[in-house]
Design a protein around this motif. Structure first.
Motif: not given
Length: 373
Positions: A6, A9, A13-14, A17, A279, A313, A317
């Motif tokens: 990723n 983020s 946050v990852v 997720a 994003e 999700y 993200t």
């Protein structure tokens, strides 16, 4: 590009997720666990709100910077109206993706036309909107009038049959004209405070037209159109309370109307579906309550629950730096449950409380939707 990394983020946050992926009982397009490319930190909070729109407006003001780097995501559009009201009252510019801005709605433009006539009686295009709404003239006759008449349009409409336009009114049109002129002149004499009350009177010019749809609508769609329009007028009257007088209100709202098509440096409002692939530096996800997100169908359908989890999700993200997930603990004494997703991911353990008392005035005989967030 490694799809398991990723690039957007924060590590926190990852991590959340990945928990979403772990709790999913059905494999979807997000097959691999993610690894965070960035090591930067951000603020990731669950917010127990008495009023999410007010929290969001205050937080956006605090964050500042480029508004286009901020997004407010919602699962259902029922949450949208109160968010718009808070942003308008806070003078925060915004754009709605795949939807119509509150100020672009037909009923709001009609209401603004009526109020603008009180300031400028030569605004013939404002009068045209009211004549078509009230069916005081047909579209052809209204266009004939506005294309040729100059001056005080209220006086012109009053004597329209004596003008050299060959316009004759039917009996019902004469009755509607008489009522419009009488009501308009009465409203012009009211104080600003009394005018605000008058605009949601069942017999007022704009509100009254849509109130008739609620009472006498021939289809469910017409009744719903009337209810929504009356709610929109009530919301606009509520916004009027932030201004000292009618001139100040009209000048500011007209300016906002003129900039609705420009989406640069505006906060982004969109459904979670519409946010796919995008994003933002800061993301607010509103309505994280049971039966809102996940929706009520998820309680009885395995497939529906998995779809909601997938959307959760997607929502979290979208955030590059800051992520705020709001929910309500109670409403009018009724206890509300936070979303199961907040618990499953552990987001709920990083909770803050925003407690601002926002009185709710239901002006529309229990037909109005209550202010949820």
């Amino acid at each position: 590009v490694n799809l398991s990394i990723n690039y957007r983020s924060t590590p926190e946050v990852v991590k959340k997720a990945n928990i979403v992926l772990d709790t999913a009982t059905e494999k979807h397009e997000f097959k691999e666990k993610l690894n965070a490319y960035n090591n930067h930190e951000g603020e990731n909070k669950v917010v127990d709100c008495s009023s999410a729109p007010d929290f969001i407006a205050e937080k956006i003001k605090e964050i500042g910077g480029d508004y286009s780097e901020i997004a407010i995501l919602y699962r259902t559009k029922i949450l949208l109206k109160s968010i718009e009201q808070a942003l308008l009252q806070a003078n925060i510019p915004y754009v709605i993706h795949q939807g119509k801005n509150f100020l672009e709605k037909k009923v709001i433009r009609e209401l603004m036309s009526y109020l603008s006539l009180m300031i400028n009686r030569e605004n013939i295009y404002a009068l045209e909107n009211i004549l078509l709404l009230t069916k005081s003239l047909s579209k052809v006759k209204a266009e004939l009038f506005i294309n040729h008449y100059k001056g005080d349009v209220i006086k012109g409409f009053e004597k329209i049959e004596s003008l050299d336009f060959d316009i004759k009114l039917t009996g019902p049109q004469k009755e509607r004209r008489a009522y419009f002129l009488e009501r308009f002149e009465r409203d012009c004499k009211l104080s600003y405070e009394d005018l605000k009350e008058s605009l949601t009177d069942d017999n007022s010019i704009v509100y009254g037209e849509y109130n008739e749809l609620v009472k006498k609508g021939t289809t469910d769609d017409k009744v719903k159109e009337g209810v929504r329009a009356c709610e929109d007028i009530e919301m606009m009257v509520n916004i009027m309370k932030d201004y000292k007088n009618l001139n100040e209100f009209i000048e500011d709202i007209i300016l906002k109307m003129d900039t609705t098509e420009d989406s640069s440096e505006k906060v982004n409002l969109m459904t979670i579906h519409a946010s796919k692939g995008l994003e933002f530096e800061t993301v607010f996800v509103v309505g994280n309550n049971t039966d809102i997100f996940p929706g009520s169908k998820a309680s009885s359908s395995f497939e529906a629950l998995e779809e909601e989890r997938r959307l959760f999700y997607v929502a979290i993200t979208r955030a590059k730096t800051n992520l705020y997930l709001t929910y309500r603990r109670s409403l009018f004494g009724k206890e509300l449950r936070p979303s199961r997703f907040l618990k499953e991911t552990g987001f709920i353990n990083n909770k803050i409380v925003y407690d601002k008392k926002v009185p709710f005035k239901n002006q529309y005989n229990n037909q109005s939707k209550k202010r949820w967030y």
